[in-house]
Each structure stands twice: as structure tokens, then as C-alpha cells.
Design a protein around this motif. Structure first.
Motif, PDB file in Angstrom:
ATOM      1  N   LEU B  14       7.419  -6.779  -5.829  1.00 15.95           N
ATOM      2  CA  LEU B  14       7.640  -6.646  -7.281  1.00 15.95           C
ATOM      3  C   LEU B  14       6.519  -5.834  -7.909  1.00 15.95           C
ATOM      4  O   LEU B  14       6.746  -4.940  -8.720  1.00 15.95           O
ATOM      5  CB  LEU B  14       7.718  -8.029  -7.914  1.00 15.95           C
ATOM      6  CG  LEU B  14       9.041  -8.757  -7.710  1.00 15.95           C
ATOM      7  CD1 LEU B  14       9.021 -10.092  -8.427  1.00 15.95           C
ATOM      8  CD2 LEU B  14      10.189  -7.905  -8.224  1.00 15.95           C
ATOM      9  N   ALA B  15       5.277  -6.114  -7.483  1.00 14.87           N
ATOM     10  CA  ALA B  15       4.144  -5.366  -8.061  1.00 14.87           C
ATOM     11  C   ALA B  15       4.273  -3.894  -7.704  1.00 14.87           C
ATOM     12  O   ALA B  15       4.068  -3.011  -8.545  1.00 14.87           O
ATOM     13  CB  ALA B  15       2.842  -5.939  -7.522  1.00 14.87           C
ATOM     14  N   GLY B  16       4.682  -3.607  -6.460  1.00 10.50           N
ATOM     15  CA  GLY B  16       4.848  -2.204  -6.058  1.00 10.50           C
ATOM     16  C   GLY B  16       5.908  -1.534  -6.892  1.00 10.50           C
ATOM     17  O   GLY B  16       5.748  -0.414  -7.373  1.00 10.50           O
ATOM     18  N   GLY B  17       7.042  -2.263  -7.123  1.00 15.24           N
ATOM     19  CA  GLY B  17       8.094  -1.675  -7.964  1.00 15.24           C
ATOM     20  C   GLY B  17       7.599  -1.424  -9.363  1.00 15.24           C
ATOM     21  O   GLY B  17       7.859  -0.372  -9.957  1.00 15.24           O
ATOM     22  N   ALA B  18       6.801  -2.367  -9.880  1.00 17.16           N
ATOM     23  CA  ALA B  18       6.277  -2.185 -11.240  1.00 17.16           C
ATOM     24  C   ALA B  18       5.372  -0.958 -11.281  1.00 17.16           C
ATOM     25  O   ALA B  18       5.461  -0.131 -12.195  1.00 17.16           O
ATOM     26  CB  ALA B  18       5.500  -3.430 -11.657  1.00 17.16           C
ATOM     27  N   PHE B  19       4.506  -0.814 -10.270  1.00 18.16           N
ATOM     28  CA  PHE B  19       3.622   0.356 -10.260  1.00 18.16           C
ATOM     29  C   PHE B  19       4.434   1.639 -10.183  1.00 18.16           C
ATOM     30  O   PHE B  19       4.115   2.654 -10.806  1.00 18.16           O
ATOM     31  CB  PHE B  19       2.652   0.289  -9.073  1.00 18.16           C
ATOM     32  CG  PHE B  19       1.344  -0.339  -9.422  1.00 18.16           C
ATOM     33  CD1 PHE B  19       1.113  -1.670  -9.171  1.00 18.16           C
ATOM     34  CD2 PHE B  19       0.356   0.403 -10.036  1.00 18.16           C
ATOM     35  CE1 PHE B  19      -0.085  -2.262  -9.507  1.00 18.16           C
ATOM     36  CE2 PHE B  19      -0.856  -0.180 -10.374  1.00 18.16           C
ATOM     37  CZ  PHE B  19      -1.071  -1.518 -10.113  1.00 18.16           C
ATOM     38  N   CYS B  20       5.546   1.610  -9.406  1.00 22.21           N
ATOM     39  CA  CYS B  20       6.348   2.834  -9.297  1.00 22.21           C
ATOM     40  C   CYS B  20       6.920   3.201 -10.656  1.00 22.21           C
ATOM     41  O   CYS B  20       6.847   4.361 -11.088  1.00 22.21           O
ATOM     42  CB  CYS B  20       7.490   2.598  -8.304  1.00 22.21           C
ATOM     43  SG  CYS B  20       7.010   2.941  -6.618  1.00 22.21           S
ATOM     44  N   VAL B  21       7.436   2.200 -11.376  1.00 24.22           N
ATOM     45  CA  VAL B  21       8.033   2.510 -12.682  1.00 24.22           C
ATOM     46  C   VAL B  21       6.960   2.993 -13.644  1.00 24.22           C
ATOM     47  O   VAL B  21       7.141   3.972 -14.385  1.00 24.22           O
ATOM     48  CB  VAL B  21       8.755   1.255 -13.227  1.00 24.22           C
ATOM     49  CG1 VAL B  21       9.195   1.481 -14.643  1.00 24.22           C
ATOM     50  CG2 VAL B  21       9.927   0.906 -12.352  1.00 24.22           C
ATOM     51  N   ILE B  22       5.768   2.354 -13.582  1.00 24.86           N
ATOM     52  CA  ILE B  22       4.678   2.784 -14.479  1.00 24.86           C
ATOM     53  C   ILE B  22       4.278   4.210 -14.152  1.00 24.86           C
ATOM     54  O   ILE B  22       4.111   5.063 -15.029  1.00 24.86           O
ATOM     55  CB  ILE B  22       3.488   1.815 -14.330  1.00 24.86           C
ATOM     56  CG1 ILE B  22       3.827   0.461 -14.924  1.00 24.86           C
ATOM     57  CG2 ILE B  22       2.253   2.379 -14.984  1.00 24.86           C
ATOM     58  CD1 ILE B  22       2.831  -0.614 -14.584  1.00 24.86           C
ATOM     59  N   GLY B  23       4.190   4.524 -12.843  1.00 23.06           N
ATOM     60  CA  GLY B  23       3.853   5.897 -12.443  1.00 23.06           C
ATOM     61  C   GLY B  23       4.892   6.873 -12.936  1.00 23.06           C
ATOM     62  O   GLY B  23       4.591   7.946 -13.457  1.00 23.06           O
ATOM     63  N   GLY B  24       6.183   6.475 -12.807  1.00 21.85           N
ATOM     64  CA  GLY B  24       7.247   7.372 -13.275  1.00 21.85           C
ATOM     65  C   GLY B  24       7.161   7.597 -14.772  1.00 21.85           C
ATOM     66  O   GLY B  24       7.265   8.729 -15.260  1.00 21.85           O
ATOM     67  N   LEU B  25       6.912   6.509 -15.511  1.00 23.51           N
ATOM     68  CA  LEU B  25       6.779   6.651 -16.975  1.00 23.51           C
ATOM     69  C   LEU B  25       5.607   7.561 -17.302  1.00 23.51           C
ATOM     70  O   LEU B  25       5.701   8.432 -18.170  1.00 23.51           O
ATOM     71  CB  LEU B  25       6.561   5.268 -17.599  1.00 23.51           C
ATOM     72  CG  LEU B  25       7.837   4.454 -17.859  1.00 23.51           C
ATOM     73  CD1 LEU B  25       7.498   3.061 -18.347  1.00 23.51           C
ATOM     74  CD2 LEU B  25       8.706   5.169 -18.889  1.00 23.51           C
ATOM     75  N   GLY B  26       4.503   7.368 -16.572  1.00 23.45           N
ATOM     76  CA  GLY B  26       3.339   8.226 -16.818  1.00 23.45           C
ATOM     77  C   GLY B  26       3.668   9.673 -16.558  1.00 23.45           C
ATOM     78  O   GLY B  26       3.272  10.575 -17.297  1.00 23.45           O
ATOM     79  N   LEU B  27       4.451   9.924 -15.487  1.00 25.36           N
ATOM     80  CA  LEU B  27       4.812  11.316 -15.173  1.00 25.36           C
ATOM     81  C   LEU B  27       5.560  11.938 -16.336  1.00 25.36           C
ATOM     82  O   LEU B  27       5.354  13.099 -16.690  1.00 25.36           O
ATOM     83  CB  LEU B  27       5.721  11.343 -13.943  1.00 25.36           C
ATOM     84  CG  LEU B  27       5.086  11.667 -12.603  1.00 25.36           C
ATOM     85  CD1 LEU B  27       6.148  11.672 -11.524  1.00 25.36           C
ATOM     86  CD2 LEU B  27       4.385  12.994 -12.649  1.00 25.36           C
TER      87      LEU B  27
END
Lengths: 93, 107
Positions: B14-27
């Protein structure tokens, strides 16, 4: 079930990276988005491999990661130097 | 599979998925090319790292775990190299760095 949640999060991140790839003003934004899409695709392959119970997906993920890096570096070299340095001509005589 | 390992791997996934979404939003939301390289490395380091750790716990002591470790080592070496090449090429081709005090670019 947790794999489905992780795959969904990866799908959202893939969509966002794709949006940046389409909207990116400079070519380097697109190369950056391409690099991120490659890593996300690797993760999606691994998670779906676990979801579907198929361990051979991990081999695909490794191969895809390697190709992605080589592709990104090639694109960057082309856009930085202007050509990929064909073996025939020697730019610096 | 003991319950503790199961819960730990779910939390990591779950934490990895959250980081992926945060990274995508940052992009998407960060303005300017160089701040986006930070978002991309959050996506590579945080998202991929945690998801791999979560899968590793699920896999246990099998060949699958070795393949996951190979993927981890590949990302560990490949992602910073690509990010460096990206920033270097962008700087060489004249992508402007925002100096402090300058209005952030709207592009």
C-alpha cells in the motif's frame, strides 16, 4: 486483494505519467515521462505476475527494465548530440 | 505465511502504491523540468522500492525472490543513471534552471 489495490495505484500513476508525456513542453519532459512509464510498467508486470500466479512475468519485468534504460539513454544521446554517431562518419577528424 | 509477514507485506504494497501515485501527481503538477526529475525519482525510489519489498515478503525464500532482488538491483543502478543523463542532456540543451527570486516558469 492487496495486489489489486497496488495494481490500481500503479494504473493511476501510469495515467499521470502518460499525461505528462503528452503535455510535456520540452522533449526532455517526454523522455522523463517515458522513463517513469518504464519503471511503472516493470512494477505493474511484477504485481500482475503475483496476482495471476505466473512467476515468469518477473523475467519480462527485468527485460523490460533493461530495454527501457537503453532506450532512454539512446533518446537522450540523440537529442543532445544531434545524431547517434553512425559508425561510418567520424565527427571529429 | 504468518499473519505478521502478511500484514507487513500488505502495508509495504500500500505504501508503495501511495508513493507511486504521489510521484505521478508530482510529475504532472510540478512546474519546470528539473522539479519533475525529483518527482520521477520519488516514483522510482519510493514506489518501486516499497512495492518490491512487499512482493519480496510475499515470495519468501524462492527463486521468485531472487528475481525480485535482481529487479531491485536493476532499478537501484539504472534509475539514477537515467535521471542523471536526463538532467545532463536537458542542461546541455539549454533548459533553463529557475534562479531563486525568478518567477517559476508556467510551462
Amino acid at each position: 486483494m492487496m495486489f489489486a489495490v497496488a495494481a490500481l495505484a500503479l494504473l493511476v500513476a501510469l495515467g499521470l505519467a502518460l499525461a505528462r508525456a503528452v503535455a510535456g513542453p520540452t522533449v526532455f519532459d517526454r523522455a522523463l515521462a517515458g522513463n517513469s512509464i518504464g519503471t511503472l510498467a516493470m512494477m505493474m508486470l511484477a504485481v500482475l505476475g503475483f496476482l495471476a500466479g505466473r512467476p515468469e512475468f518477473l523475467d519480462l519485468a527485468i527485460l523490460y527494465g533493461l530495454l527501457n534504460v537503453i532506450g532512454t539513454i539512446a533518446v537522450l544521446k540523440f537529442f543532445r548530440v544531434g545524431d547517434l554517431g553512425d559508425p561510418g562518419e567520424d565527427p571529429r577528424p | 505465511m504468518s499473519l505478521a509477514v502478511e500484514i507487513a507485506s500488505w502495508a509495504l504494497l500500500l505504501a508503495g502504491g501511495a508513493f507511486c501515485v504521489i510521484g505521478g501527481l508530482g510529475l504532472v503538477r510540478l512546474r519546470g523540468f528539473f522539479p519533475r526529475t525529483h518527482a520521477s525519482s520519488v516514483l522510482d525510489g519510493g514506489g518501486a522500492g516499497l512495492i518490491l519489498a512487499g512482493l519480496l515478503l510475499q515470495a519468501g525464500w524462492t527463486l521468485v525472490a531472487v528475481k525480485l532482488l535482481v529487479i531491485g538491483v536493476l532499478i537501484f543502478f539504472a534509475s539514477p543513471t537515467a535521471a542523471h543523463a536526463l538532467a545532463n542532456a536537458a542542461l546541455a540543451r539549454g533548459v533553463k534552471l529557475e534562479q531563486d527570486g525568478e518567477a517559476p516558469s508556467k510551462r
